[in-house]
Design a protein around this motif. Sequence first.
Motif, short mmCIF file in Angstrom:
data_model
loop_
_atom_site.label_atom_id
_atom_site.label_comp_id
_atom_site.label_asym_id
_atom_site.label_seq_id
_atom_site.Cartn_x
_atom_site.Cartn_y
_atom_site.Cartn_z
N VAL A 108 78.37 15.72 -28.27
CA VAL A 108 79.32 16.67 -28.87
C VAL A 108 78.55 17.82 -29.52
O VAL A 108 78.95 18.98 -29.40
N LEU A 109 77.45 17.50 -30.20
CA LEU A 109 76.61 18.58 -30.73
C LEU A 109 76.11 19.46 -29.58
O LEU A 109 76.09 20.69 -29.70
N GLY A 110 75.73 18.83 -28.48
CA GLY A 110 75.27 19.60 -27.33
C GLY A 110 76.35 20.51 -26.79
O GLY A 110 76.10 21.68 -26.49
N ALA A 111 77.57 19.98 -26.70
CA ALA A 111 78.69 20.77 -26.17
C ALA A 111 79.02 21.94 -27.08
O ALA A 111 79.56 22.96 -26.63
N ALA A 112 78.70 21.81 -28.37
CA ALA A 112 78.91 22.90 -29.32
C ALA A 112 77.76 23.91 -29.29
O ALA A 112 77.79 24.90 -30.03
N GLY A 113 76.77 23.66 -28.45
CA GLY A 113 75.64 24.57 -28.35
C GLY A 113 74.62 24.39 -29.44
O GLY A 113 73.78 25.28 -29.67
N LEU A 114 74.63 23.24 -30.10
CA LEU A 114 73.79 23.04 -31.30
C LEU A 114 72.50 22.27 -31.03
O LEU A 114 71.73 22.01 -31.96
N LEU A 115 72.24 21.92 -29.76
CA LEU A 115 71.01 21.19 -29.45
C LEU A 115 70.10 21.96 -28.49
O LEU A 115 69.07 21.45 -28.09
N LYS A 116 70.48 23.17 -28.16
CA LYS A 116 69.66 23.96 -27.23
C LYS A 116 68.29 24.22 -27.86
O LYS A 116 68.18 24.77 -28.95
N GLY A 117 67.24 23.78 -27.17
CA GLY A 117 65.88 23.98 -27.67
C GLY A 117 65.42 22.90 -28.63
O GLY A 117 64.33 23.02 -29.20
N TYR A 118 66.20 21.84 -28.80
CA TYR A 118 65.85 20.75 -29.71
C TYR A 118 65.62 19.46 -28.92
O TYR A 118 66.24 19.23 -27.88
N ARG A 119 64.76 18.61 -29.46
CA ARG A 119 64.67 17.24 -28.97
C ARG A 119 65.81 16.45 -29.60
O ARG A 119 66.20 16.68 -30.75
#
Length: 234
Positions: A108-119
């Motif tokens: 869900v964090l990914g879908a919100a664009g909040l994990l781009k560039g993070y492990r």
Amino acid sequence: MSAALQIGLVLFPKVTQLDFTGPLQVFSSVPGAKVHLIWKRIEPVASDSVLTLTPTTTFADCPQLDVICVPGGFGTDDMVNDAEMLDFLRQQAKAAKYVTSVCTGSLVLGAAGLLKGYRATTHWSAMDMLAPYGATPAKTRVCVDRNRITGGGVTAGIDFALTLVSILVDRPTAEMIQLRLEYNPVPPFNSGSPDTAPPEILALMQERIAPARQRRSEANGRAAARLGGDVAAG
């Protein structure tokens, strides 16, 4: 601490209650912390078990949080494409000290664009669904990458929360909470990971979850495609 830590865990239908009740117990032991259970409305939320949950605040009324946490569960299949949830997370993430998740909450964090560039990490069965969101999958129980902290599957929520408390406050506080909870696990079997489970057990589980995994893959595929379009449009 000069001001109470504001810690929020989002709820949603078909959430896995242990994903957040483990961290909830840890966070509730932090001196001075204010813990919120958040959903769109103040109404009972059905978990993926017999337990029904009661939010303490709504998206609209939630204060700015120091920690925002998204648990996992079957309900994340809907949340990765839920605009209201994703907008709430994006708004909170702008000023939150830590943006976090347990289990498939990381999707869900990914879908919100909040994990781009993070492990980031997630449940073992969903690890391959992180990369389409621009995240680097980390096969670890707790993953810390700057202010993104993600926990693995279900029971890793306690490890995640203790790790976060050691960062937010200090290690002695986290260790005292661990002692208070007598968190000293000695599982009766060594089947808690696909790396250690007997091959026949792993095969049975993979067969059992195949339909649910297919639904999850399709939902996250739509979310990742939409997110890519949003990035291109922006």
